[in-house]
Design a protein around this motif. Structure first.
Motif, PDB file in Angstrom:
ATOM      1  N   ALA A   1       0.904  -1.107   0.036  1.00 52.51           N
ATOM      2  CA  ALA A   1      -0.104  -0.096  -0.127  1.00 52.51           C
ATOM      3  C   ALA A   1       0.907   1.214   0.018  1.00 52.51           C
ATOM      4  CB  ALA A   1      -1.073   0.067   1.248  1.00 52.51           C
ATOM      5  N   VAL A   2       0.363   2.166  -0.763  1.00 50.44           N
ATOM      6  CA  VAL A   2       1.083   3.621  -0.949  1.00 50.44           C
ATOM      7  C   VAL A   2       0.160   4.514  -0.373  1.00 50.44           C
ATOM      8  CG1 VAL A   2       2.659   2.927  -2.760  1.00 50.44           C
ATOM      9  CG2 VAL A   2       0.243   3.753  -3.267  1.00 50.44           C
ATOM     10  N   ALA A   3       0.550   5.592   0.307  1.00 53.94           N
ATOM     11  CA  ALA A   3      -0.225   6.699   0.620  1.00 53.94           C
ATOM     12  C   ALA A   3      -0.883   7.509  -0.384  1.00 53.94           C
ATOM     13  CB  ALA A   3       0.690   7.829   1.518  1.00 53.94           C
ATOM     14  N   ALA A   4      -2.112   7.766  -0.245  1.00 51.36           N
ATOM     15  CA  ALA A   4      -2.738   8.448  -1.490  1.00 51.36           C
ATOM     16  C   ALA A   4      -3.729   9.553  -0.843  1.00 51.36           C
ATOM     17  CB  ALA A   4      -3.561   7.664  -2.271  1.00 51.36           C
ATOM     18  N   ILE A   5      -3.432  10.971  -0.615  1.00 49.64           N
ATOM     19  CA  ILE A   5      -3.983  12.123   0.103  1.00 49.64           C
ATOM     20  C   ILE A   5      -4.959  12.558  -0.810  1.00 49.64           C
ATOM     21  CG2 ILE A   5      -3.999  14.171   0.974  1.00 49.64           C
ATOM     22  CD1 ILE A   5      -1.199  13.182   2.393  1.00 49.64           C
ATOM     23  N   GLY A   6      -6.422  12.630  -0.431  1.00 48.94           N
ATOM     24  CA  GLY A   6      -7.283  13.205  -1.340  1.00 48.94           C
ATOM     25  C   GLY A   6      -7.511  12.936  -2.754  1.00 48.94           C
ATOM     26  N   TYR A   7      -7.447  14.027  -3.652  1.00 46.98           N
ATOM     27  CA  TYR A   7      -7.406  13.899  -4.936  1.00 46.98           C
ATOM     28  C   TYR A   7      -6.023  13.745  -5.649  1.00 46.98           C
ATOM     29  CZ  TYR A   7     -12.573  14.591  -4.175  1.00 46.98           C
ATOM     30  OH  TYR A   7     -13.840  14.447  -3.732  1.00 46.98           O
ATOM     31  N   LEU A   8      -5.019  13.663  -4.859  1.00 43.90           N
ATOM     32  CA  LEU A   8      -3.586  14.057  -5.293  1.00 43.90           C
ATOM     33  C   LEU A   8      -3.202  12.702  -6.183  1.00 43.90           C
ATOM     34  CD1 LEU A   8      -2.016  15.827  -2.433  1.00 43.90           C
ATOM     35  CD2 LEU A   8      -3.025  16.694  -4.669  1.00 43.90           C
ATOM     36  N   THR A   9      -2.041  12.831  -6.831  1.00 49.02           N
ATOM     37  CA  THR A   9      -1.322  11.452  -7.356  1.00 49.02           C
ATOM     38  C   THR A   9      -0.910  10.661  -6.172  1.00 49.02           C
ATOM     39  OG1 THR A   9      -0.803  12.716  -9.515  1.00 49.02           O
ATOM     40  CG2 THR A   9       0.395  10.734  -8.953  1.00 49.02           C
ATOM     41  N   PRO A  10      -0.941   9.368  -6.145  1.00 48.05           N
ATOM     42  CA  PRO A  10      -0.453   8.885  -5.181  1.00 48.05           C
ATOM     43  C   PRO A  10       1.083   8.756  -5.034  1.00 48.05           C
ATOM     44  CG  PRO A  10      -2.059   7.345  -6.402  1.00 48.05           C
ATOM     45  CD  PRO A  10      -1.989   8.579  -7.085  1.00 48.05           C
ATOM     46  N   SER A  11       1.588   8.435  -3.560  1.00 50.22           N
ATOM     47  CA  SER A  11       3.048   8.525  -3.304  1.00 50.22           C
ATOM     48  C   SER A  11       3.654   7.394  -4.056  1.00 50.22           C
ATOM     49  CB  SER A  11       3.236   8.448  -1.841  1.00 50.22           C
ATOM     50  OG  SER A  11       4.332   8.212  -1.569  1.00 50.22           O
ATOM     51  N   THR A  12       5.072   7.229  -3.964  1.00 54.13           N
ATOM     52  CA  THR A  12       5.696   6.055  -4.435  1.00 54.13           C
ATOM     53  C   THR A  12       6.039   5.152  -2.968  1.00 54.13           C
ATOM     54  OG1 THR A  12       7.712   7.292  -3.982  1.00 54.13           O
ATOM     55  CG2 THR A  12       6.838   7.135  -6.426  1.00 54.13           C
ATOM     56  N   THR A  13       5.883   5.671  -1.965  1.00 47.28           N
ATOM     57  CA  THR A  13       5.990   5.211  -0.671  1.00 47.28           C
ATOM     58  C   THR A  13       4.850   4.974   0.274  1.00 47.28           C
ATOM     59  OG1 THR A  13       6.772   7.195   0.691  1.00 47.28           O
ATOM     60  CG2 THR A  13       8.438   6.118  -0.821  1.00 47.28           C
ATOM     61  N   ASN A  14       4.898   4.588   1.497  1.00 47.89           N
ATOM     62  CA  ASN A  14       3.890   4.435   2.325  1.00 47.89           C
ATOM     63  C   ASN A  14       3.636   5.843   2.994  1.00 47.89           C
ATOM     64  OD1 ASN A  14       5.998   4.424   4.015  1.00 47.89           O
ATOM     65  ND2 ASN A  14       5.085   2.769   5.208  1.00 47.89           N
ATOM     66  N   LYS A  15       4.363   6.838   2.698  1.00 49.05           N
ATOM     67  CA  LYS A  15       4.107   8.227   3.464  1.00 49.05           C
ATOM     68  C   LYS A  15       3.656   9.279   2.444  1.00 49.05           C
ATOM     69  CE  LYS A  15       6.825   7.009   7.345  1.00 49.05           C
ATOM     70  NZ  LYS A  15       7.405   5.623   6.709  1.00 49.05           N
ATOM     71  N   GLN A  16       3.042  10.009   2.745  1.00 45.77           N
ATOM     72  CA  GLN A  16       2.745  11.523   1.799  1.00 45.77           C
ATOM     73  C   GLN A  16       2.456  12.602   2.736  1.00 45.77           C
ATOM     74  OE1 GLN A  16      -0.461  11.102  -1.266  1.00 45.77           O
ATOM     75  NE2 GLN A  16       1.082  12.210  -2.605  1.00 45.77           N
ATOM     76  N   VAL A  17       2.895  13.780   2.492  1.00 50.16           N
ATOM     77  CA  VAL A  17       2.583  15.121   3.096  1.00 50.16           C
ATOM     78  C   VAL A  17       2.069  16.028   1.907  1.00 50.16           C
ATOM     79  CG1 VAL A  17       3.375  17.034   4.431  1.00 50.16           C
ATOM     80  CG2 VAL A  17       4.117  14.635   4.830  1.00 50.16           C
ATOM     81  N   ALA A  18       1.100  16.756   2.363  1.00 46.47           N
ATOM     82  CA  ALA A  18       0.490  17.663   1.562  1.00 46.47           C
ATOM     83  C   ALA A  18      -0.122  19.016   2.253  1.00 46.47           C
ATOM     84  CB  ALA A  18      -0.514  17.216   0.545  1.00 46.47           C
ATOM     85  N   VAL A  19       0.257  20.149   1.371  1.00 48.33           N
ATOM     86  CA  VAL A  19      -0.030  21.389   1.993  1.00 48.33           C
ATOM     87  C   VAL A  19      -0.709  22.291   0.779  1.00 48.33           C
ATOM     88  CG1 VAL A  19       0.486  23.485   3.145  1.00 48.33           C
ATOM     89  CG2 VAL A  19       1.726  21.437   3.740  1.00 48.33           C
ATOM     90  N   SER A  20      -1.844  22.850   1.310  1.00 43.83           N
ATOM     91  CA  SER A  20      -2.751  23.499   0.052  1.00 43.83           C
ATOM     92  C   SER A  20      -2.978  24.991   0.723  1.00 43.83           C
ATOM     93  CB  SER A  20      -4.130  22.811  -0.106  1.00 43.83           C
ATOM     94  OG  SER A  20      -4.590  23.823  -1.042  1.00 43.83           O
ATOM     95  N   ALA A  21      -2.612  26.004   0.125  1.00 43.63           N
ATOM     96  CA  ALA A  21      -3.117  27.440   0.319  1.00 43.63           C
ATOM     97  C   ALA A  21      -3.850  28.249  -0.647  1.00 43.63           C
ATOM     98  CB  ALA A  21      -1.610  28.169   0.816  1.00 43.63           C
ATOM     99  N   GLY A  22      -4.763  28.880  -0.340  1.00 41.43           N
ATOM    100  CA  GLY A  22      -5.325  29.421  -1.423  1.00 41.43           C
ATOM    101  C   GLY A  22      -6.439  30.442  -0.857  1.00 41.43           C
ATOM    102  N   VAL A  23      -7.165  31.034  -1.910  1.00 44.83           N
ATOM    103  CA  VAL A  23      -8.380  31.967  -1.752  1.00 44.83           C
ATOM    104  C   VAL A  23      -9.841  31.372  -2.109  1.00 44.83           C
ATOM    105  CG1 VAL A  23      -7.695  33.238  -3.707  1.00 44.83           C
ATOM    106  CG2 VAL A  23      -8.991  34.560  -1.874  1.00 44.83           C
ATOM    107  N   LYS A  24     -10.567  31.639  -1.477  1.00 44.22           N
ATOM    108  CA  LYS A  24     -12.272  31.345  -1.792  1.00 44.22           C
ATOM    109  C   LYS A  24     -13.124  32.609  -1.608  1.00 44.22           C
ATOM    110  CE  LYS A  24     -15.011  29.246   0.872  1.00 44.22           C
ATOM    111  NZ  LYS A  24     -15.688  28.111   1.572  1.00 44.22           N
ATOM    112  N   HIS A  25     -13.770  32.874  -2.842  1.00 45.87           N
ATOM    113  CA  HIS A  25     -14.779  34.000  -2.822  1.00 45.87           C
ATOM    114  C   HIS A  25     -16.059  33.466  -3.123  1.00 45.87           C
ATOM    115  CE1 HIS A  25     -16.330  37.838  -3.585  1.00 45.87           C
ATOM    116  NE2 HIS A  25     -16.902  37.432  -4.793  1.00 45.87           N
ATOM    117  N   LEU A  26     -16.992  33.612  -2.369  1.00 44.63           N
ATOM    118  CA  LEU A  26     -18.441  33.147  -2.501  1.00 44.63           C
ATOM    119  C   LEU A  26     -19.351  34.457  -3.201  1.00 44.63           C
ATOM    120  CD1 LEU A  26     -19.481  32.018   0.872  1.00 44.63           C
ATOM    121  CD2 LEU A  26     -18.549  30.783  -0.942  1.00 44.63           C
ATOM    122  N   PHE A  27     -20.178  34.036  -4.201  1.00 43.20           N
ATOM    123  CA  PHE A  27     -21.052  35.079  -4.790  1.00 43.20           C
ATOM    124  C   PHE A  27     -22.477  34.643  -4.859  1.00 43.20           C
ATOM    125  CE2 PHE A  27     -19.556  32.820  -8.474  1.00 43.20           C
ATOM    126  CZ  PHE A  27     -20.459  32.493  -9.109  1.00 43.20           C
TER     127      PHE A  27
END
Length: 409
Positions: free
Chosen positions: A383-409
């Protein structure tokens, strides 16, 4: 003549009165973020069968790794009198990267339905819509605190609303002393076998003061088509659950990709929260069974038979520190996927998130996740790590960080 003059003189006001009984609302979310992953596959079968790649990746996306994906929609209502209203909703996902449609290019891929609302009796809708787990359980198990990185592996239980139900009829009750309930049925549409691709689900929730609890069950026949194959780009004959990859392409959804041949998928989910002050404590559990593996021989690459189960238990804390600033954290433990003498896999994931509101409509956010995998996944591989909708890792561990802006209308 006087009556005609009176009629034409009042007609603009009569028209305005009629239109006052109807309304259409344009709404949406525009969001963009940069996501960093410490490890991503570039191919699945290099290096003696182990995934190749492993390089760090930074990418720009339209919220699929952030708090919410970009979308726009129309909501409408018309007062029919006697406590009845006609209602509809059309919702389209899109990417701010290039303007492309979401949900595989489906025009109104997020939602498209029409129905009737009756005071005190609830709402009946028909079209493309979410199942009862989305209506009742998702709000208690997910939220805007840590976003799409925090989905259960491959969103196998659909609590993040990855999959929509086509050709469905859904009923949702009004609240009665804190209780709500509902059900959904999707006709299969196959000549001579009306149950082949059918989907049904039912759910219930209760909210009383600081306490809330919800539960749901969804059952999908031939899930490769009825549940995972409902987008415009879905394959008519291939695997819609994921991919084992190739020498030039990475794996996709290795947690469940090997179970596409199942005759039936059934998921039971339950979640509860308790609110005190600015804090919300939550616990959630989901259990999914892939039954009748091998029922579709063309998709049974690994010659599986029988059934297999995946389950996740998780705990969360959400905290509104100020009217503008909020934090959240959750931990999920997933295990299962064993078939015959093939052992299953385990996935442990820690999620963190924070958001700051610049106004009622705009906020900036940072979310992060760490996942550790062990055992053997649905592809029969380590088994390999696979966070969210990201491409899976090659190993059994994965780290992901996301930063952004969201606007509602």
């Amino acid at each position: 003549m006087k009556k005609l003059i009176l009629f034409f003189g009042l007609s603009p006001f009569l028209t305005a009165a009629v239109h006052a009984q109807s309304s259409v609302t344009l709404y949406g979310i525009v969001t963009a973020n940069v996501t960093y992953s410490n490890n991503a596959q570039t191919a699945a079968t290099a290096n003696g069968g182990r995934p190749a790649g492993g390089a760090q990746v930074a990418q720009f996306d339209s919220g699929t790794s952030g708090l919410a994906s970009s979308r726009w929609g129309l909501k409408g209502t018309e007062d029919l009198g006697g406590g009845l209203k006609a209602i509809f909703q059309l919702e389209s996902g899109f990417s701010v990267n290039n303007g492309a449609l979401g949900q595989g290019g489906t025009a109104f891929g997020r939602q498209a339905w029409v129905g009737i609302n009756a005071d005190r009796y609830g709402t009946l809708t028909l079209g493309r819509q979410g199942d009862t787990s989305v209506e009742f359980v998702s709000a208690l198990s997910y939220g805007w605190y840590w976003g799409n990185l925090a989905i259960h592996p491959a969103d196998y239980d659909n609590l993040n609303f990855t999959h929509r139900i086509n050709n469905s009829i859904k009923y949702l009750s009004d609240s009665f002393r804190g209780f709500r309930f509902g059900g959904l049925y999707s006709v299969g549409g196959v000549a001579g076998n009306v149950t082949q691709n059918q989907v049904w689900s039912t759910g219930i929730s209760y909210t009383g003061g600081a306490f809330a609890i919800a539960a749901s069950i969804i059952n999908a026949r031939n899930p490769n088509t009825s549940l995972y194959g409902t987008n415009a780009n879905a394959s008519a004959t291939g695997n819609n659950l994921g991919s084992a990859g190739s020498a030039t392409a990475p794996e996709s959804n290795p947690v469940i990709a090997g179970f596409a041949s199942a005759r039936t998928q059934q998921t039971v989910s339950v979640a509860t929260t308790y609110t005190t002050g600015g804090a919300i404590f939550g616990v959630a559990y989901s259990n999914t069974q892939f039954r009748g593996l091998g029922s579709n021989p063309s998709l049974n690459t690994f010659n599986y038979s029988g059934s297999t189960t995946l389950s996740t238990v998780g705990a969360s804390l959400r905290y509104q520190a100020t009217p503008f600033l909020r934090f959240g954290t959750s931990f999920d433990y997933t295990e299962g996927g064993s078939v015959g003498n093939k052992g299953g896999a385990k996935y442990e994931q820690l999620n963190l998130g924070t958001a700051y509101s610049l106004s009622k409509s705009t906020e900036v956010y940072v979310t992060g996740a760490y996942q550790h995998a062990s055992g053997t996944d649905s592809l029969g591989r380590p088994a390999v790590a696979a966070i969210g909708y990201l491409t899976p890792s090659t190993t059994n561990k994965q780290v992901a960080v996301s930063a952004g802006v969201k606007h509602l209308f």
